[in-house]
Design a protein around this motif. Structure first.
Motif, PDB file in Angstrom:
ATOM      1  N   GLN A 421       0.853  -1.194   0.000  1.00  0.00           N
ATOM      2  CA  GLN A 421       0.000   0.000   0.000  1.00  0.00           C
ATOM      3  C   GLN A 421       0.892   1.249   0.000  1.00  0.00           C
ATOM      4  O   GLN A 421       0.983   1.971   0.999  1.00  0.00           O
ATOM      5  CB  GLN A 421      -0.916   0.006   1.233  1.00  0.00           C
ATOM      6  N   PRO A 422       1.587   1.513  -1.105  1.00  0.00           N
ATOM      7  CA  PRO A 422       2.567   2.600  -1.133  1.00  0.00           C
ATOM      8  C   PRO A 422       1.963   3.986  -0.952  1.00  0.00           C
ATOM      9  O   PRO A 422       2.543   4.828  -0.257  1.00  0.00           O
ATOM     10  CB  PRO A 422       3.224   2.450  -2.504  1.00  0.00           C
ATOM     11  N   GLN A 423       0.827   4.252  -1.567  1.00  0.00           N
ATOM     12  CA  GLN A 423       0.225   5.575  -1.460  1.00  0.00           C
ATOM     13  C   GLN A 423      -0.205   5.860  -0.020  1.00  0.00           C
ATOM     14  O   GLN A 423       0.049   6.951   0.515  1.00  0.00           O
ATOM     15  CB  GLN A 423      -0.978   5.702  -2.394  1.00  0.00           C
ATOM     16  N   GLU A 424      -0.832   4.885   0.604  1.00  0.00           N
ATOM     17  CA  GLU A 424      -1.282   5.062   1.971  1.00  0.00           C
ATOM     18  C   GLU A 424      -0.099   5.229   2.929  1.00  0.00           C
ATOM     19  O   GLU A 424      -0.148   6.052   3.852  1.00  0.00           O
ATOM     20  CB  GLU A 424      -2.128   3.869   2.398  1.00  0.00           C
ATOM     21  N   CYS A 425       0.958   4.453   2.707  1.00  0.00           N
ATOM     22  CA  CYS A 425       2.117   4.538   3.603  1.00  0.00           C
ATOM     23  C   CYS A 425       2.867   5.854   3.453  1.00  0.00           C
ATOM     24  O   CYS A 425       3.393   6.391   4.430  1.00  0.00           O
ATOM     25  CB  CYS A 425       3.044   3.348   3.370  1.00  0.00           C
ATOM     26  N   LEU A 426       2.917   6.386   2.237  1.00  0.00           N
ATOM     27  CA  LEU A 426       3.546   7.690   2.057  1.00  0.00           C
ATOM     28  C   LEU A 426       2.749   8.766   2.783  1.00  0.00           C
ATOM     29  O   LEU A 426       3.321   9.626   3.469  1.00  0.00           O
ATOM     30  CB  LEU A 426       3.668   8.035   0.569  1.00  0.00           C
TER      31      LEU A 426
END
Length: 438
Positions: A421-426
């Protein structure tokens, strides 16, 4: 009285002798055109007695390098390369999951990199991981204490050569097995400051994702988590509870307990993807951390028992997430790539306040075990369990505690949350570093 930065830097150089070699990389094989970010690679000596050197990748913040935080990233395993953090988790590069035809795998820009907001050092540690190496076998004999001390030594040496980052907010970060090491490095930094041995580093906190906390907590939570997710039945769970009498599942003392644990492993865990229980099961990349295959008490035995890391991995189905892990092996061990990265020819690449994000579909280190570990700290709850959002949708759940600890789950993520979940983690890390509520 504040000491001017120039004076601090000179004092720094008096206390620590530098042993660093570095180079700027502007092009990488497999990536079209010049890199759209600043990349530096290099070696830092961390074990003079055995000739041990850590290899690192440093990427400047794509926002404001002079003021943005400096983040030291450690990868778990132990002895997994930090390159995995760079291309699979929080870095600005990703592999194209195209069918391998013998040519060099391709890379593309990753828009949800943490380098959008931070300067990041990806460190191959301990010795024997990635391109880090030791000239003597004994140098690979690194337990957790040695690893953390060498990581601390690396950071000090690196800052000697990069004094412009001394005053930047500093964070130590990592996931999986590195969850044990990151706090030790942070503690070592605080001890160094208290002892007055070096200038005040601007340590602001540390970040541990799906962290290993200890065999007792982690192993016990795997069984309870599997039960809560419907992987094992109520009856089977109750039989384990009864036969093991509440003892740590890590070291069963009765044959009946051992029998049920073996059944749990062989009949249930063996057919699912532990790193993300909802994703495709791929036997070629079944989760087998290096720590379960090799002792860290003998450098020679580590190298002998793990010769398999020097051989090409099996390619799984192209639909498997781990397909790109095999691509990474072929890319990183290509002579053209190694020349571009300025890697020494004697090495062979192998993959393997504080903040705790956890993917909620991870069975390697279930978030329920992490919550249990946090509870054992006996800290008061400052903000109770609530959802946090990205794009108007629930991205996970979070709690904050009186000891400046923030815990957060990442909905739908696996063992290495930013990979899934790259967008959420950023969004999560941007808010936390800036002091905002998730």
């Amino acid at each position: 009285m504040e000491i001017p930065l120039l004076i601090v830097s000179l004092i720094f150089l008096c206390f620590f002798s530098s042993a660093l070699s570095s180079s700027v990389v502007t092009y990488l094989p497999g990536f079209q055109g010049p890199l759209p970010f600043y990349l530096e690679t290099g070696y830092v000596e961390v074990d003079q007695d055995h000739g041990g050197e850590f290899f690192y990748y440093f990427i400047e913040s794509e926002n404001n390098p002079a003021e943005d935080p400096l983040l030291l990233w450690l990868t778990g395993g132990p002895r997994c390369s930090a390159f995995s953090g760079l291309v699979f988790e929080i870095g600005p590069l990703k592999f194209v999951a195209a069918e391998y035809n013998g040519s060099l795998p391709s890379l593309v820009y990753h828009p949800y990199s943490w380098t959008k907001i931070a300067n990041v050092i990806f460190l191959d540690s301990p010795l024997g991981s990635g391109f880090s190496y030791s000239r003597k076998y004994e140098g690979y004999d690194a337990n957790d204490t040695i690893w953390s001390e060498q990581a601390y030594k690396f950071l000090i040496q690196w800052l000697v050569e990069h004094p412009q980052f001394i005053s930047n907010p500093l964070y130590i970060a990592g996931d999986s097995y590195a969850g044990k090491i990151v706090p030790m490095v942070a503690k070592r930094i605080l001890d160094g400051i208290d002892e007055g041995k070096e200038p005040l580093l601007n340590l602001q906190g540390y970040i541990i994702g799906n962290p290993a906390t200890g065999g007792k907590v982690d192993k016990n939570s795997k069984i309870s988590y599997a039960h809560s997710m419907g992987i094992i039945s109520d009856d089977f769970f109750e039989m384990i509870q009864k036969s093991c009498s509440g003892q740590a599942y890590e070291n069963p003392t009765t044959s009946q307990c051992q029998m049920y644990l073996n059944s749990f492993t062989n009949s249930f865990l063996s057919e699912i993807n532990e790193a993300h229980i909802l994703e495709m099961y791929c036997p070629e990349c079944r989760w087998k951390p290096l720590s379960s295959r090799a002792s860290t008490t003998s450098g020679k035995r580590i190298l002998k028992e793990n010769q398999n890391i020097l051989h090409p991995p099996l390619f799984p189905d192209q639909n498997c997430r781990c397909y790109v892990y095999a691509l990474a092996y072929y890319w990183a061990n290509n002579d053209i790539v190694r020349t571009a990265l300025n890697v020494k020819k004697t090495t062979i690449w192998s993959l393997q306040g504080f903040f705790i994000p956890s993917g909620d579909h991870d069975l390697v280190v279930p978030f329920s075990g992490t919550k249990q570990w946090i509870k054992s700290l006996n800290s008061s709850i400052m903000e109770g369990w609530r959802s946090w959002h990205v794009g108007g949708q629930v991205a996970g759940y979070t709690m904050t505690y009186s000891n400046n600890l923030t815990f957060a789950t990442v909905k739908g993520a696996g063992h290495t949350a930013p990979e899934y979940q790259p967008q959420e983690c950023l969004a999560m890390i941007m808010r936390w570093i800036s002091g905002e509520l998730l």
